[in-house]
Scaffold this active site. Structure first.
Site, PDB file in Angstrom:
ATOM      1  N   ARG A 167      15.755  49.127   9.673  1.00  0.00           N
ATOM      2  CA  ARG A 167      14.809  50.237   9.716  1.00  0.00           C
ATOM      3  C   ARG A 167      14.060  50.229  11.050  1.00  0.00           C
ATOM      4  NH1 ARG A 167      14.267  47.519   4.740  1.00  0.00           N
ATOM      5  NH2 ARG A 167      14.875  48.763   2.917  1.00  0.00           N
ATOM      6  N   HIS A 262      16.675  56.691  11.221  1.00  0.00           N
ATOM      7  CA  HIS A 262      17.133  56.574   9.837  1.00  0.00           C
ATOM      8  C   HIS A 262      18.558  57.099   9.703  1.00  0.00           C
ATOM      9  CE1 HIS A 262      15.802  55.181   5.986  1.00  0.00           C
ATOM     10  NE2 HIS A 262      16.177  56.282   5.368  1.00  0.00           N
ATOM     11  N   ARG A 265      20.784  54.402  10.773  1.00  0.00           N
ATOM     12  CA  ARG A 265      20.900  53.411   9.694  1.00  0.00           C
ATOM     13  C   ARG A 265      21.930  53.876   8.658  1.00  0.00           C
ATOM     14  NH1 ARG A 265      18.099  49.487   6.563  1.00  0.00           N
ATOM     15  NH2 ARG A 265      17.635  50.063   4.414  1.00  0.00           N
ATOM     16  N   TYR A 297      25.622  55.596  -0.604  1.00  0.00           N
ATOM     17  CA  TYR A 297      26.519  55.780   0.529  1.00  0.00           C
ATOM     18  C   TYR A 297      27.966  55.954   0.099  1.00  0.00           C
ATOM     19  CZ  TYR A 297      22.406  54.198   2.999  1.00  0.00           C
ATOM     20  OH  TYR A 297      21.131  54.082   3.466  1.00  0.00           O
TER      21      TYR A 297
END
Length: 316
Positions: A167, A262, A265, A297
């Site tokens: 992060r 983000h 990420r 994901y």
């Protein structure tokens, strides 16, 4: 006693409760300042709503008050994800009230909340991530071929973000000694002060080496401390500056989505899963407390598999 308006101070028992709750969040749960502020804002809104309904003491809180608080916000058009977060804040509060003997029972235990929409930001393709990293490395040199300290820093932080999926808050909190350069590992302090070690690859190792040997010394000042990434004036780099770097570099890749840290990420997580990494390993890398969070994901990769199937199979 008349009920307080939206901007009026809370009744004294509620004000004292909020102060005690803040101490609990900071001292006992050791939450980050950002998380503490979010919890307190939600709880203050709940207590203010209860006070306007005539409540003056924690024992006056009931399930009807909690539900009417959420219903009022829903009528104001708040998103499902915001309502779900605030319902969670209410349940955490009432559980603490019951556990500490401030109320006879946990009135929020049966409080429901809307299921938030699981939307993920756009992600880069693997070739776009590669192009973004190459662009950052190219930008690190000026017209004379001399390395730019800020350019070296930007290349290193982009490589590290994509290599590890950490992060942005974790990135800017890193110190130099959090890097284990012999084993290509970085020690990260994540949510809830949980520590984890995350591996990174050779490109990130090379970019970090260049930053530490040629970039960071040029920006460091006596007050820099041990911060891994520094701003142009030598202070620890802040999250806003990192977001600017990521957005700027993403814009250099033709056709790539506009992403921030983000999104980078999410890209790292997606590419790990598409490359064959198991879900449990990706969970550890990302620092998710729940495997269900990491499973989001798989929806992205399944959609890509479906598109590939429809384009390639003769009877799709």
């Amino acid at each position: 006693m008349s009920a307080p308006g939206p901007d009026e101070p809370l009744p004294e028992p509620f004000a004292q409760l909020l102060a005690d709750y803040e101490r609990h969040l900071v001292a006992e749960r050791d939450l980050t300042p950002h998380t503490v502020r979010a919890y307190l804002a939600d709880v203050a809104g709940l207590l203010g709503h209860a006070a306007r309904r005539g409540a003056t003491d924690p024992t006056d809180l009931d399930l009807r008050s909690l539900r009417s608080w959420l219903a009022r916000q829903q009528s104001q058009g708040l998103s499902r994800s915001t309502l779900a977060r605030r319902a969670t804040a209410a349940r955490v509060l009432t559980a603490w009230l019951a556990r500490t003997g401030r109320t006879p029972g946990d009135v929020g235990a049966s409080l429901g909340s809307p299921r938030p929409h699981r939307t993920l930001p756009a992600v880069l393709r693997a070739d776009e991530a590669e192009a973004m990293a190459r662009s950052a490395v190219a930008d690190a040199a000026d017209v004379d071929g001399v390395a730019s300290p800020v350019g070296l820093r930007d290349a290193a932080l982009l490589e590290l973000l994509y290599a590890t999926g950490i992060r942005v808050g974790e990135l800017v909190g890193l110190d130099v000694d959090d890097l284990d350069r012999d084993r290509d590992l970085v020690r990260v302090l994540g949510k809830g002060r949980k520590e984890r070690s995350v591996p990174y690859g050779r490109p990130a190792a090379a970019a970090l080496r260049d930053w530490l040997t040629r970039g960071r010394p040029a920006l460091a000042v006596p007050g820099s401390g041990a911060a891994l990434f520094l701003g142009a004036r030598g202070a620890r780099l802040d999250q806003r500056a990192v977001r600017t770097v990521v957005h700027r570099q993403a814009a250099t890749v033709p056709g790539a989505p506009d992403i921030g840290p983000h999104g980078l990420r999410h890209s790292a997580a997606t590419h790990l899963l598409e490359g064959g990494a198991d879900l449990r390993s990706v969970q550890e890398i990302l620092g998710h407390s729940s495997l269900a969070t990491t499973q989001r994901y798989t929806h992205v990769t399944t959609e890509r598999l479906r598109r590939a199937y429809q384009q390639a199979h003769p009877r799709a």
